[in-house]
Design an enzyme around this catalytic site. Sequence first.
Site, PDB file in Angstrom:
ATOM      1  N   GLN A  47       8.577   3.045  -0.831  1.00 30.58           N
ATOM      2  CA  GLN A  47       8.052   1.697  -0.983  1.00 30.58           C
ATOM      3  C   GLN A  47       7.504   1.468  -2.390  1.00 30.58           C
ATOM      4  OE1 GLN A  47       5.898   2.406   3.173  1.00 30.58           O
ATOM      5  NE2 GLN A  47       5.294   0.430   2.333  1.00 30.58           N
ATOM      6  N   ARG A  52     -10.622  -0.594   2.257  1.00 34.66           N
ATOM      7  CA  ARG A  52     -10.177  -1.766   3.024  1.00 34.66           C
ATOM      8  C   ARG A  52     -10.830  -1.780   4.408  1.00 34.66           C
ATOM      9  NH1 ARG A  52      -6.176  -5.847   2.874  1.00 34.66           N
ATOM     10  NH2 ARG A  52      -5.608  -5.136   0.792  1.00 34.66           N
ATOM     11  N   THR A  97      -6.654  -4.308  -3.273  1.00 29.89           N
ATOM     12  CA  THR A  97      -8.045  -4.295  -3.723  1.00 29.89           C
ATOM     13  C   THR A  97      -8.192  -3.666  -5.099  1.00 29.89           C
ATOM     14  OG1 THR A  97      -8.402  -2.251  -2.462  1.00 29.89           O
ATOM     15  CG2 THR A  97      -8.981  -4.322  -1.395  1.00 29.89           C
ATOM     16  N   GLU A 108       0.803  -7.280   8.119  1.00 27.25           N
ATOM     17  CA  GLU A 108      -0.227  -6.401   8.680  1.00 27.25           C
ATOM     18  C   GLU A 108      -1.203  -7.061   9.642  1.00 27.25           C
ATOM     19  OE1 GLU A 108      -1.310  -3.026   5.614  1.00 27.25           O
ATOM     20  OE2 GLU A 108      -1.263  -4.967   4.614  1.00 27.25           O
TER      21      GLU A 108
END
Length: 786
Positions: free
Chosen positions: A201, A314, A444, A723
Amino acid sequence: MKRRDAIGSSPLHLSGELHVTGRTRFVADEPRPDGMLFVKCVGSPFAHAKILSIDPAPALSSEGVRAVLSAGDIPGENQIGHAFLDEPLFPVGEAMWLGQPLAIVVADDPEHAREAAALVGVECEELPPVLSIDEALAKGDLYAPERRIVRGDVDRAWEKCDHVVEGVVGSGSQEHLYLETQVCRAVPGEDGETTLFSATQATAEVQEIAARVLGVDRKDVTVDVRRLGGAFGGKERAATIWACLAALAAFKTRRPVELRLTRHEDMRWTGKRHPFESRYKAGFNRDGRLVAYSVELNANGGAYADLSMAILERSMLHADNAYHIPNARIVGRACRTNLPPNTAFRGFGAPQGVFVIETVMDRIARRLGLDPIEVRARNAYREGQETPYGQKVHEPCHPGLLACLKKNADYTRLCRDIGKFNSNNRRCKRGIGVVPVKFGVSFTSAFLNQASALCWVYGDGTVSLSHGGIEMGQEVNTKVAQVVASVLGVTLDRIRVETSNTKRTGNASPTAATTGSDLNGNAARIAAEQILARLRPVAAGLLATGNRRKPAADRIMFQKNKVFDPRNPRRFVKFEALAHEAYMRRVALGAHGFYRTPGVRFDRAKGKGTPFYYYVFGCALAVAEVHLLTGNVRLERVHIVHETGKSLNPAIDKGQVEGAFMQGYGWATFEELVHDAKGRYLADTTSTYKIPTIKDLPGVFDVDLVVRNRKHASVFGSKGIGEPPFIYGEAAYFAIKDALRAIAPAGAEIDLPMPATPEAVLEAVEMIKQQEVASGQWPMENGDPA
């Protein structure tokens, strides 16, 4: 009438026909290059061990073996860590997890490589492994000092609360179980170049780390990805080690190589979702409103840092979920253990953080005898309220979404029917679980919020599109192509989406964090708009008739492969004719688009900032039926209300919501990863690890996508989808817990582990039974359901 390929419509997936006809190619499906060799790993026999010696001689004399490589054969750095430089490609002196590659064997066919790998002489001294969070905390074994997010004064707030609850909850691990296992083909080229066809990814990360290992520049390593056979986060960081091993083998042998894990190897050797153990204390008033919340989130990160700190962060940033908390203290710790490095998984820590606060909301409702939906609505964010980390929440809509959820589920009647069912059934009980979601979208780490795209219009009017996103079944390619089709006014059949390649779209951020369509869609939009601006003057000239003045270039419409002045739509120019004319006039028909998300920042030391560009909102209700004799659970109904902004493709978004819910349902209820005292995962096959199947779909599966114009959204007003809906699966857990209350004393706490497997459900029933039998109130005959 809306075009079938424009944004907001649902054309067929670009790869859909290939998938259903079996013509899709993944890494290992491509034709094998001549002379290709195969790689097998020699793994550590222990979860924690002192490495005494590695003897390659027996393997080197085996048939077909071309090389046996270990740490001493690395031409560059023996380091594949990224945010933390703590992970060697091959360990030196100390092995940190069971199966960690100590060496690789390179041979002319997979069987020879497998046989030779078993012959490598590995001598180790077993050391005591650390496997649990409690052990790691006792040893103080953390990747970094604990992190904190604080708002208000929690300790002083307790005395102002009418009620206080506290407890400890755990959330389990989860296997990614993507269809395509970890794989990479490495092909050496001229002048020291290496091309990696990696199932990753994160193309830029694989390029960076492989170049470091090989001791070359990044320009000398090309990473190319057509698509992945599933990932769910398991190929963001976790693909890097396998790509680097393949790169090393190709570099040293100067032959193409393939490294592909078997299903057993993949399930034994790769990291999972982080298990969490969390301690909480919550204070609230008699009306059910939270006053104070303190939580310690402890994550089991495995042997190396990987993405554990980002995942923990997170989790902390989602510890509030959808609720405004005046006084909050959120503490996070990531623990080092001797399990394979745990890694990214859909939700990236948010589901674990949300699970704790939802446990609190569930307890508030039960303690006060209030409706669980009403408790959540009372605590939900209102416009402009700030999170514990100081970001204002804009355009929240949970009270309205929860009201819509009640209407869709016919909630009052549903509650009445469940009460009647439970009164009339001894062996089965039903319950309701409700979970809202507020999910922040952006990386983030602010620097990752960037993307590039390359767009070419050819002289025949067809389009080549390259972007940095990775297609892995979520159809990011379809969405990005729809963006370009809408800008240029062409149909999707005119567009080919190319492989993700570090030469065309360099420095690409991972396709993760629900940002794939946001970042790459915006970059592609910018590229297409540049080309459109160059085409407009050419189109104006072609549309001029006789002595009439040319139409204003900015008025010209591009639709359905035609270009026209809306004042005279009967006169048009085909897009291919326009492209040809532009080419003949030497107009640039290619463009590079670059996008960076504005306004995102986060000060980790202070625990304050604006880490997210926007939030996604939604809520879910699940009805579960529990069989008290077997512990089996059946989902009767699921209702989901999910706000999408202006969806780019409603069919894709609905599929993502449905799939994410089922994956979250599996995590919360029956996907259990058990390891033994030696750090060996025991469920390492698809026959021993249970995931949801089509038989586990709820009887009623109602997904309501709420489309709204939002100022705080991304490309063309859309919102990310991948998500957030995973968290809805937690509603099934709370529904099971609610069903068990039907056999428990009023107000009793139900001790139900997560995942709520049939065994866990039976244990909870047994505990209730023992309590009730002792008090003479067990509502069964002869100790069992009648």
